[in-house]
Write an enzyme that holds these catalytic residues in place. Structure first.
Site, mmCIF file in Angstrom:
data_model
loop_
_atom_site.group_PDB
_atom_site.id
_atom_site.type_symbol
_atom_site.label_atom_id
_atom_site.label_comp_id
_atom_site.label_asym_id
_atom_site.label_seq_id
_atom_site.Cartn_x
_atom_site.Cartn_y
_atom_site.Cartn_z
ATOM 1 N N SER A 1 4.148 -5.435 -16.156
ATOM 2 C CA SER A 1 3.550 -4.438 -17.050
ATOM 3 C C SER A 1 3.130 -5.118 -18.363
ATOM 4 C CB SER A 1 4.543 -3.292 -17.251
ATOM 5 O OG SER A 1 3.944 -2.225 -17.940
ATOM 6 N N HIS B 1 -0.690 -1.402 -14.163
ATOM 7 C CA HIS B 1 -0.646 0.050 -13.825
ATOM 8 C C HIS B 1 -2.080 0.509 -13.509
ATOM 9 C CE1 HIS B 1 3.509 0.480 -15.247
ATOM 10 N NE2 HIS B 1 3.167 -0.202 -16.318
ATOM 11 N N GLU C 1 0.548 -0.815 -9.515
ATOM 12 C CA GLU C 1 2.014 -0.875 -9.601
ATOM 13 C C GLU C 1 2.588 -1.442 -8.308
ATOM 14 O OE1 GLU C 1 3.453 2.964 -10.882
ATOM 15 O OE2 GLU C 1 2.439 2.782 -12.818
#
EC number: 3.4.15.6
Lengths: 279, 279
Positions: A135, A177, A204
């Site tokens: 992330s 994401h 993800e």
């Protein structure tokens, strides 16, 4: 820019992960990372700097220990002063793998950017140590980092803000994401400034394992969107005003899943194992 | 398939609009449509079939009258029986322009599909009459229509359902509300079945004016995403299970804005006026 690779050596793997990676049932991304770090000989340092949650580091300690790593330690760098502390730097100097958690990439860049920690991570990667980030940790890996931006599939002037990142490579710009937060527009906008870099959008539970030869392998359950602007015929980025859509002609788009590869040097995509499955 | 164009004639313009087109201040898309229909000589028939709102037809009647059309009439086709009614067909046979409103494209395909109305619209377009559709009306225009699907930027098997549309052309598959509803993944999935068609994603307040020579011109404030799969090197659509991401290598992507063009015959994108602005 990346640290120079020592003579006769090879750079370590660079592993951006799109966030939300599976941690319990078949955690294939984290498992492969532990294997690259030496498996039962692995000594992994976790940097939870991006996160504001107190237990982020401890959580990954448990996961990597559970996957068989010999030694695992979360090392806090919460201030720029922490980044000069010898004992903490010493842990990074010993590690066989470095992992940056999610959170906010601006915490990573504002706290670690330009410090001895950033320099040491680049140096260790050049010497062969794998560096992963999930992330926000993934966004921070490259020289050009997406600091923040807006959602949506078409590129809009002003929809993305770039900032200098850690700089393990300057070959790509990462977004994470990707499917879940609808980010192709801001990735395209980032490329519209300068088509030099390749845009990589990570879903993800999906990671790009980028080997020393610059071949990107997909791991995980989602897809990786590769936008290659090398053949771009036209960009109106210099003409448009903030909030206006950008015209970009002649981009190449690849949607990769596990089994497929993309070489960041030659910019060739390959179906790899998938093509063999097709016969 | 499209109706044959009469000897010596040219097909009429085909104008899919991404929905949410400006109707009051500078309604450039609707204004250009009225001009193509003959301006102050225009006789426009509105088909509000896709909409369940009682005032949709009347609203467009006021707009097109306000833009100077000589005659404007909303003609209701709410049942398949309506589609055989001579007086209503007669209105379409006289019109110099046909406009399909938004709503649900499955209302258009289930009520009009295969009827004398569908045949007549195809025939009038082949004879030179412009046909426009907004939102659901845009999706219905092509031979291959996106009936419904899921959101997100990466292609997922099963994330889109195609159905036969009106069939003014089979050269492209349209998706609308493109930026606003995050639809690039389902458009890519639609192309993964068969790379023959070009994928066209229309932002709101943005229209593709497709001329008799198959050149697409952009009108409006947003962007048009063109995905051309002609050079595709690999698609795993035949291998993946429902819910799995699809691997697609070697797509070409163009982001067009007003001033840029794309030729659906040669598949060449051009910056048009924008390149001249750049000097």
């Amino acid at each position: 820019m990346p640290s120079p690779v020592p003579d006769g050596g090879t750079r370590g793997w660079i592993i951006p992960i799109g966030g939300g990676e599976e941690k319990e049932n078949n955690p294939q991304i984290l498992k492969r990372f532990v294997e690259l770090c030496g498996g039962d000989q692995a000594d992994i340092v976790i940097l939870p700097t991006a996160s504001r949650l107190a237990d982020t580091g401890a959580r990954y300690e448990r996961i990597f220990s559970g996957l068989g790593a010999a030694r695992v330690e979360a090392v806090d760098f919460d201030t720029r002063r922490d980044c000069d502390e010898k004992s903490r730097l010493q842990r990074i100097a010993q590690a066989t793998g470095i992992f940056m958690t999610g959170g906010n990439q601006l915490r990573l860049s504002t706290i670690i950017g330009g410090t001895a920690v950033a320099k040491l991570i680049r140096q260790r990667n050049a010497e062969g140590v794998p560096v992963a980030g999930t992330s926000a940790g993934a966004s921070f890996i490259s020289e050009h980092m997406i600091a923040f931006g807006e959602e949506g599939p078409t590129p809009i002037a002003g929809s993305v803000r770039l900032a200098p990142g850690l700089g393990l490579t300057n070959r790509f710009i990462i977004d994470q994401h990707f499917r879940e937060r609808d980010r192709i527009g801001r990735l395209l906008t980032a490329l519209a400034f300068n088509p030099f870099a390749v845009g990589i959008g990570l879903d993800e539970d999906t990671a790009a394992f980028i080997g020393p030869d610059n071949t990107l392998e997909v791991e995980g359950s989602g897809g990786i969107t590769v936008v290659d602007a090398k053949g771009i015929e036209f960009s109106s980025m210099d003409l448009v005003e903030e909030g206006q859509p950008v015209c970009m002609l002649g981009l190449t788009l690849h949607l990769l899943v596990a089994g497929a590869t993309f070489n960041l040097s030659t910019r060739q995509a390959s179906a790899g194992e998938l093509a063999r499955a097709k016969g």
